[in-house]
Scaffold this active site. Structure first.
Site, PDB file in Angstrom:
ATOM      1  N   ASP A   1      -4.195   1.421  11.526  1.00 12.68           N
ATOM      2  CA  ASP A   1      -3.567   2.159   9.995  1.00 12.68           C
ATOM      3  C   ASP A   1      -4.910   1.881   9.107  1.00 12.68           C
ATOM      4  O   ASP A   1      -5.151   1.006   8.682  1.00 12.68           O
ATOM      5  CB  ASP A   1      -2.375   1.400   9.539  1.00 12.68           C
ATOM      6  CG  ASP A   1      -1.931   2.074   8.201  1.00 12.68           C
ATOM      7  OD1 ASP A   1      -2.497   3.003   7.967  1.00 12.68           O
ATOM      8  OD2 ASP A   1      -0.839   1.660   7.700  1.00 12.68           O
TER       9      ASP A   1
ATOM     10  N   HIS B   1       8.319  -0.857   9.566  1.00  8.61           N
ATOM     11  CA  HIS B   1       8.697  -2.020   8.567  1.00  8.61           C
ATOM     12  C   HIS B   1       7.729  -1.646   7.345  1.00  8.61           C
ATOM     13  O   HIS B   1       6.854  -0.536   7.234  1.00  8.61           O
ATOM     14  CB  HIS B   1       8.206  -3.367   9.164  1.00  8.61           C
ATOM     15  CG  HIS B   1       6.793  -3.579   9.226  1.00  8.61           C
ATOM     16  ND1 HIS B   1       6.161  -5.026   9.900  1.00  8.61           N
ATOM     17  CD2 HIS B   1       5.785  -2.752   9.569  1.00  8.61           C
ATOM     18  CE1 HIS B   1       4.832  -4.734  10.091  1.00  8.61           C
ATOM     19  NE2 HIS B   1       4.703  -3.632   9.948  1.00  8.61           N
TER      20      HIS B   1
ATOM     21  N   HIS C   1      -3.076  -5.799   2.286  1.00  7.95           N
ATOM     22  CA  HIS C   1      -2.070  -6.811   2.596  1.00  7.95           C
ATOM     23  C   HIS C   1      -3.031  -8.323   2.841  1.00  7.95           C
ATOM     24  O   HIS C   1      -2.469  -9.133   3.210  1.00  7.95           O
ATOM     25  CB  HIS C   1      -2.017  -6.291   4.141  1.00  7.95           C
ATOM     26  CG  HIS C   1      -1.093  -5.270   4.106  1.00  7.95           C
ATOM     27  ND1 HIS C   1      -0.747  -4.594   5.309  1.00  7.95           N
ATOM     28  CD2 HIS C   1      -0.421  -4.538   3.256  1.00  7.95           C
ATOM     29  CE1 HIS C   1       0.219  -3.405   5.082  1.00  7.95           C
ATOM     30  NE2 HIS C   1       0.183  -3.410   3.652  1.00  7.95           N
TER      31      HIS C   1
ATOM     32  N   SER D   1       0.848  -1.293  -0.022  1.00  5.21           N
ATOM     33  CA  SER D   1       0.011  -0.006  -0.027  1.00  5.21           C
ATOM     34  C   SER D   1       0.916   1.173  -0.071  1.00  5.21           C
ATOM     35  O   SER D   1       1.106   2.073   1.176  1.00  5.21           O
ATOM     36  CB  SER D   1      -0.953  -0.098   1.220  1.00  5.21           C
ATOM     37  OG  SER D   1      -0.529   0.375   2.386  1.00  5.21           O
TER      38      SER D   1
ATOM     39  N   ASP E   1       1.646   8.398   7.313  1.00  6.65           N
ATOM     40  CA  ASP E   1       2.366   7.534   6.443  1.00  6.65           C
ATOM     41  C   ASP E   1       2.347   7.980   4.850  1.00  6.65           C
ATOM     42  O   ASP E   1       3.611   8.564   4.483  1.00  6.65           O
ATOM     43  CB  ASP E   1       1.915   6.053   6.630  1.00  6.65           C
ATOM     44  CG  ASP E   1       2.704   5.151   5.691  1.00  6.65           C
ATOM     45  OD1 ASP E   1       3.581   5.328   5.422  1.00  6.65           O
ATOM     46  OD2 ASP E   1       2.096   4.032   5.613  1.00  6.65           O
TER      47      ASP E   1
ATOM     48  N   GLU F   1      -4.857  -2.070   9.208  1.00  6.73           N
ATOM     49  CA  GLU F   1      -4.169  -2.703  10.208  1.00  6.73           C
ATOM     50  C   GLU F   1      -4.932  -2.151  11.768  1.00  6.73           C
ATOM     51  O   GLU F   1      -5.412  -1.229  11.889  1.00  6.73           O
ATOM     52  CB  GLU F   1      -2.759  -2.085  10.339  1.00  6.73           C
ATOM     53  CG  GLU F   1      -2.035  -2.505   9.166  1.00  6.73           C
ATOM     54  CD  GLU F   1      -0.675  -1.646   9.028  1.00  6.73           C
ATOM     55  OE1 GLU F   1      -0.226  -1.499  10.139  1.00  6.73           O
ATOM     56  OE2 GLU F   1      -0.035  -1.708   7.935  1.00  6.73           O
TER      57      GLU F   1
ATOM     58  N   GLU G   1      -3.092   6.238  12.091  1.00 11.24           N
ATOM     59  CA  GLU G   1      -2.226   6.331  10.863  1.00 11.24           C
ATOM     60  C   GLU G   1      -3.274   6.629   9.509  1.00 11.24           C
ATOM     61  O   GLU G   1      -3.997   5.777   9.478  1.00 11.24           O
ATOM     62  CB  GLU G   1      -1.413   5.109  10.703  1.00 11.24           C
ATOM     63  CG  GLU G   1      -0.342   5.119   9.529  1.00 11.24           C
ATOM     64  CD  GLU G   1       0.436   4.219   9.481  1.00 11.24           C
ATOM     65  OE1 GLU G   1       0.818   3.484  10.572  1.00 11.24           O
ATOM     66  OE2 GLU G   1       0.774   3.467   8.238  1.00 11.24           O
TER      67      GLU G   1
ATOM     68  N   GLU H   1       1.556  -9.208   6.723  1.00 10.16           N
ATOM     69  CA  GLU H   1       2.305  -8.890   7.961  1.00 10.16           C
ATOM     70  C   GLU H   1       2.104  -9.890   9.118  1.00 10.16           C
ATOM     71  O   GLU H   1       2.609  -9.552  10.278  1.00 10.16           O
ATOM     72  CB  GLU H   1       2.252  -7.416   8.234  1.00 10.16           C
ATOM     73  CG  GLU H   1       2.571  -6.219   7.176  1.00 10.16           C
ATOM     74  CD  GLU H   1       2.088  -5.126   7.715  1.00 10.16           C
ATOM     75  OE1 GLU H   1       1.489  -4.765   8.582  1.00 10.16           O
ATOM     76  OE2 GLU H   1       2.574  -4.247   6.863  1.00 10.16           O
TER      77      GLU H   1
ATOM     78  N   LYS I   1       9.806   5.181   7.418  1.00  2.00           N
ATOM     79  CA  LYS I   1      10.320   4.105   6.387  1.00  2.00           C
ATOM     80  C   LYS I   1      11.369   4.659   5.665  1.00  2.00           C
ATOM     81  O   LYS I   1      11.126   5.263   4.669  1.00  2.00           O
ATOM     82  CB  LYS I   1       9.047   3.744   5.680  1.00  2.00           C
ATOM     83  CG  LYS I   1       7.736   3.203   6.143  1.00  2.00           C
ATOM     84  CD  LYS I   1       6.580   3.026   5.412  1.00  2.00           C
ATOM     85  CE  LYS I   1       5.418   2.287   5.983  1.00  2.00           C
ATOM     86  NZ  LYS I   1       4.076   2.375   4.978  1.00  2.00           N
TER      87      LYS I   1
ATOM     88  N   LYS J   1       6.765   0.245  14.643  1.00  2.00           N
ATOM     89  CA  LYS J   1       5.523  -0.737  14.030  1.00  2.00           C
ATOM     90  C   LYS J   1       6.183  -1.754  13.122  1.00  2.00           C
ATOM     91  O   LYS J   1       6.925  -1.534  12.093  1.00  2.00           O
ATOM     92  CB  LYS J   1       4.751   0.139  13.151  1.00  2.00           C
ATOM     93  CG  LYS J   1       3.343  -0.483  12.632  1.00  2.00           C
ATOM     94  CD  LYS J   1       2.435   0.285  11.891  1.00  2.00           C
ATOM     95  CE  LYS J   1       2.613   0.410  10.371  1.00  2.00           C
ATOM     96  NZ  LYS J   1       1.547   0.559   9.512  1.00  2.00           N
TER      97      LYS J   1
HETATM   98  C1  LIG Z   1       3.509  -0.985   6.518  1.00  2.00           C
HETATM   99  C2  LIG Z   1       2.605  -0.417   5.676  1.00  2.00           C
HETATM  100  O1  LIG Z   1       2.205  -1.211   4.152  1.00  2.00           O
HETATM  101  P1  LIG Z   1       3.096  -1.162   2.946  1.00  2.00           P
HETATM  102  O2  LIG Z   1       4.690  -1.793   3.380  1.00  2.00           O
HETATM  103  O3  LIG Z   1       2.301  -2.020   2.324  1.00  2.00           O
HETATM  104  O4  LIG Z   1       2.977   0.331   2.440  1.00  2.00           O
HETATM  105  C3  LIG Z   1       1.794   0.680   5.954  1.00  2.00           C
HETATM  106  O5  LIG Z   1       0.842   0.964   5.041  1.00  2.00           O
HETATM  107  O6  LIG Z   1       2.113   1.273   6.920  1.00  2.00           O
HETATM  108 MG   LIG Z   2       0.416   3.009   6.544  1.00  2.00          MG
END
Ligand SMILES: C=C(OP(=O)(O)O)C(=O)O
Ligand SMILES: [Mg+2]
Length: 401
Positions: free
Chosen positions: A232, A355, A146, A42, A302, A155, A275, A196, A327, A378
């Site tokens: 999330d 992650h 996911h 995503s 994010d 999430e 999130e 995940e 990230k 996370k």
């Molecule tokens: C960890 C996530 O998913 P992705 O790595 O698929 O973006 C997220 O959206 O926070």
């Molecule tokens: Mg996210």
């Protein structure tokens, strides 16, 4: 001593069975660092560009490796990362790929730490990094991008905010994950796991709220400390820009309704973390929600911020959130990730290190979270590529205290 003398790049498997880039960095004095790029599903619209690994490796060998080997020092992270930027020559790593860039950047940091004989968190954070450890946000139920045919919200996270130690927190999250499975079984809901490691049952969001809430209460009674609940929403994946609505399986919400819905969830479930509740282009809606509930919970960007200081500045100017997800592969280097964290801290935003849904055994983010004194990390609750980080956190806490 930390002069880089060799860089090797290869394709390895990630947790989804897809190829990803792994980098080895070797220094003059025999220092060694190895790191691998994670990969999102995503993904935010404004992330740095991940190229197909074979192409990213070829491009990095052609443009970056020669500039680093014999010239750059692994102990000087800013120099390594600025050479990666110069070698790439674009503003989104679309030439060498953010996957090659982040693997080299993180491997160089590990090689630097190796030469210095310091753990990575100490090398990155310095002697005065602070004494706190991040609270792990554990993904116990999930859907969205996911997992097919599961919840709309991506999430459902648990946050053991009252845990006396990292170890207690990690085990509490695993206990909630396993209690959720028991509750699903009681309800005769069959399910597998998403990318995940969270349970991915074919239930609607309201049933997921009920089950996670109950599992959290049961584990709280057992462990005797407070466990918070978070989400999330991955709002950009729900948002339909043509109809300007958030499309759920059973309903559709316009932006005002989405804000009211999330604010209501914050109050009802006492959410400690939310999130991407809204679309990644809607700073104003983020700001409205933050105004309404930002004093009660973290509103974290994010896809909104993509670890990018320019987007974070826009958000800060508009009071769009009070927290940023970090990230490293969204932006391509550790230096860029550090800059985003520093800017966030200066402006009263919390940083949450994260992650990706496609992961490897790489543990860099555990060290990054400790190095930067992040309040949360996370990184899932179970599954080898997730426990690699969680177990590393336990080891770091064990070594550091
Ligand atoms: C960890 C996530 O998913 P992705 O790595 O698929 O973006 C997220 O959206 O926070
Ligand atoms: Mg996210």
């Amino acid at each position: 001593m930390t002069l880089i003398t060799d860089i090797r790049l290869r394709r390895i498997l990630d947790s989804r069975g897809n190829p990803t880039v792994e980098a080895d960095v070797v220094t003059e004095s025999g220092g060694f660092g190895r790191a691998a790029a994670p990969s999102g599903a995503s993904t935010g619209e404004y992330e740095a560009v991940e190229r197909p690994p074979a192409e990213a490796i070829a491009a990095a060998r052609e443009h970056a490796v020669g500039r680093l080997v014999g010239d750059a020092y692994a102990g000087n992270q800013r120099e390594v990362d600025s050479i990666l930027h110069a070698a790439d020559g674009t503003d989104d790593f679309s030439e060498i790929g953010a996957n090659s860039a982040v693997a080299i950047s993180m491997a160089a940091a590990k090689a630097g730490a190796d030469v210095l004989g310091a753990p990575l968190f100490q090398h990155l954070g310095g002697a005065f990094r602070g004494e706190n450890f991040p609270i792990p946000l554990g993904n116990v139920v999930g859907g969205g991008e996911h997992a097919a045919d599961a919840t709309d919200i991506q999430e459902f996270l648990v946050a053991p905010v009252g845990a006396p130690s990292v170890e207690d927190a990690v085990f509490a999250n695993a206990a909630v994950h396993s209690t959720v499975a028991d509750l699903l079984e009681e309800r005769d809901v069959p399910c597998g796991k998403g990318d995940e490691g969270a349970w991915a049952p074919s239930i609607d969001d309201s049933e997921a709220f009920e089950i996670v809430d109950e599992a959290v209460s049961m584990v709280e009674d057992d462990v005797g400390f407070n466990i918070g609940f978070g989400l999330d929403v991955a709002g950009a994946e729900l948002y339909d820009s043509e109809s300007e609505t958030y499309e759920y399986s059973d309903t559709s919400r316009d932006t005002d309704e989405q804000i009211a819905y999330i604010a209501e969830l914050v109050r009802e479930y006492d959410l400690v973390y939310v999130e991407d509740p809204l679309d990644e282009n809607d700073y104003d809606a983020f700001a409205d929600l933050t105004d309404e509930v930002g004093d009660q919970t973290l509103i974290c960007g994010d896809d909104l911020f993509v670890t990018n200081t320019e987007r974070l500045i826009d958000g800060i100017e508009r009071d769009a959130a009070n927290s940023i997800l970090i990230k490293p592969n969204q932006i391509g280097t550790l230096t860029d990730a550090f800059d985003a964290i520093e800017l966030a801290t200066q402006n009263g935003y919390d940083s949450v290190i994260s992650h990706r849904s496609g992961e490897t055994e790489d543990t860099t983010i555990a060290h990054l979270a400790v190095a930067t004194d992040a309040p949360f990390i996370k990184t899932g609750a179970v599954g080898g590529e997730r426990t690699a980080k969680l177990n590393e956190l336990i080891r770091i806490a064990d070594d550091a205290t």
